[in-house]
Design a protein around this motif. Sequence first.
Motif, short mmCIF file in Angstrom:
data_model
loop_
_atom_site.label_atom_id
_atom_site.label_comp_id
_atom_site.label_asym_id
_atom_site.label_seq_id
_atom_site.Cartn_x
_atom_site.Cartn_y
_atom_site.Cartn_z
N UNK A 128 -77.97 22.59 46.79
CA UNK A 128 -79.10 23.33 47.08
C UNK A 128 -80.15 22.81 46.14
N UNK A 129 -79.91 22.25 45.10
CA UNK A 129 -80.83 21.99 43.90
C UNK A 129 -81.33 20.62 44.28
N UNK A 130 -80.58 19.92 44.73
CA UNK A 130 -80.92 18.52 45.44
C UNK A 130 -82.06 18.44 46.60
N UNK A 131 -81.86 19.61 47.40
CA UNK A 131 -82.50 19.69 48.55
C UNK A 131 -83.83 20.24 48.08
N UNK A 132 -83.59 21.33 47.17
CA UNK A 132 -85.11 21.91 46.33
C UNK A 132 -86.04 20.58 45.97
N UNK A 133 -85.28 19.92 45.24
CA UNK A 133 -86.11 18.56 44.36
C UNK A 133 -86.75 17.91 45.49
N UNK A 134 -86.20 17.50 46.62
CA UNK A 134 -86.56 16.68 47.53
C UNK A 134 -87.80 17.47 48.27
N UNK A 135 -87.72 18.71 48.37
CA UNK A 135 -88.99 19.57 48.99
C UNK A 135 -90.08 19.44 48.05
N UNK A 136 -89.80 19.76 46.73
CA UNK A 136 -90.88 19.63 45.44
C UNK A 136 -91.50 18.06 45.48
N UNK A 137 -90.68 17.16 45.79
CA UNK A 137 -91.12 15.68 45.84
C UNK A 137 -91.83 15.33 47.09
N UNK A 138 -91.54 16.06 48.22
CA UNK A 138 -92.49 15.70 49.53
C UNK A 138 -93.69 16.52 49.39
N UNK A 139 -93.70 17.75 48.73
CA UNK A 139 -94.83 18.35 48.51
C UNK A 139 -95.82 17.62 47.66
#
Length: 50
Positions: free
Chosen positions: A20-31
Amino acid sequence: MSAAGIGTLDRTRRGLDPAEVRAFLHLVADELAALRAELAMTRDDRGTCS
């Protein structure tokens, strides 16, 4: 999940769920990438209007 949703990450026995942390960090990077692209376009538009 949005950046505001960080409090909704599930806890595991030893902290936060790594997937979940990795998924969240990918979301932040995309934004962040989208915001940087938008900022670059805004700067380009301002430069051509002057």
